[in-house]
Design a protein around this motif. Sequence first.
Motif, short mmCIF file in Angstrom:
data_model
loop_
_atom_site.label_atom_id
_atom_site.label_comp_id
_atom_site.label_asym_id
_atom_site.label_seq_id
_atom_site.Cartn_x
_atom_site.Cartn_y
_atom_site.Cartn_z
N SER A 25 25.38 -8.89 14.60
CA SER A 25 24.23 -9.80 14.68
C SER A 25 22.94 -9.07 14.34
N ASP A 73 24.59 -14.04 10.25
CA ASP A 73 24.28 -15.41 10.66
C ASP A 73 24.19 -15.59 12.18
N LYS A 74 24.14 -14.45 12.92
CA LYS A 74 23.90 -14.53 14.36
C LYS A 74 22.76 -13.57 14.71
N ARG A 98 14.06 -19.71 13.68
CA ARG A 98 14.46 -20.86 12.84
C ARG A 98 13.65 -20.91 11.55
N TRP A 103 19.22 -18.99 8.10
CA TRP A 103 20.68 -18.84 7.98
C TRP A 103 21.33 -18.44 9.31
N VAL A 104 20.52 -18.13 10.31
CA VAL A 104 21.08 -17.77 11.62
C VAL A 104 21.58 -19.03 12.33
N LYS A 105 22.87 -19.02 12.66
CA LYS A 105 23.46 -20.22 13.26
C LYS A 105 23.45 -20.18 14.78
N ARG A 106 23.36 -18.96 15.35
CA ARG A 106 23.40 -18.89 16.81
C ARG A 106 22.61 -17.68 17.30
N GLY A 131 18.31 -23.38 19.42
CA GLY A 131 19.11 -22.34 18.78
C GLY A 131 19.73 -21.30 19.69
#
Length: 298
Positions: A25, A73-74, A98, A103-106, A131
């Motif tokens: 991450s 993406d984390k 955000r 591209w960060v999903k979590r 998020g």
Amino acid sequence: MELPIEQDGMHYEGMCIRPPSEAYSILLPVTLGCSLNKCTFCGTYKDKRFTIKDDKIILSDILFASKVMRRQDKAFLMDGDALVIPQKRLMWILDRVREHLPWVKRVGAYANAKSLRMKTPEELLALRENGLGILYYGVETGDDELRKKIHKGTSARDCIEMGRKAKQAGFRLSVTVLLGIAGRKRSLEHARATGRLLSEMDPDFVGALTVMLIPGTPLYDEHRSGEFDLPDEAELMRELREMILHTDLTRGLFYSNHASNYLPVKARLPRGKQEALDLIDRALNGQVALRPEWMRAL
Ligand code: SF4
């Protein structure tokens, strides 16, 4: 808000840790240290005085990550308990993630009973919707006598209530427990009480770590003075077995694959319980190789 930006790399300071599942991450240092910093076994943040980083430093790091960390993406908010950051500032941080790291999903963070208690259910929901998806909670043990001794500062009941509060807000909840922390005498009481706590808390993930003695910590001194007796490999495996035996999760994953453990176990409960117990029994009978001492690490 117009902020002066320095873009000279991430502002990491001292020893930085993250959960194993956040290894790939983007690690964003938004706090320094841990707001509790009293647990007798923990040396991680002993040299750091807890502070929340300045907004301009946080934004600088997010902007730096936006340039060089485009495949991750984390994101994980370091150091200790980022959830303790006041709501408005934490929402601001998530907004910037955000905005600049779309591209960060979590996003993940460490949490504890104090930081979870500080947030209302509505605030937790707002964070999740912005998020923040997973919280990592070090409960260590469900044995209240032991919790006092190691200065966790809260009871097993607090952990259960705050864990449920996080889950009700929709967070994924990952909990760590500590093998060996009770010493030899209370090993099995610790295992059973922790199993009961986990069953009531019902987290999505349980990670069992094995206590390691860190010079400079009170536990290390207790060990040196003969007050604390570290269980041996077989005792630790019996403790793990007893803990799994007393843990009933709806659908959680229990694993002990952390580098500090002698025996890696990964079990989806309740389905995989018997298989995990059988594996531990085989290890106790010498039929499964254990991780050698030199390969163990925190
Ligand atoms: S174990 Fe967790 S809560 Fe305790 S001092 Fe270390 S980082 Fe803080």
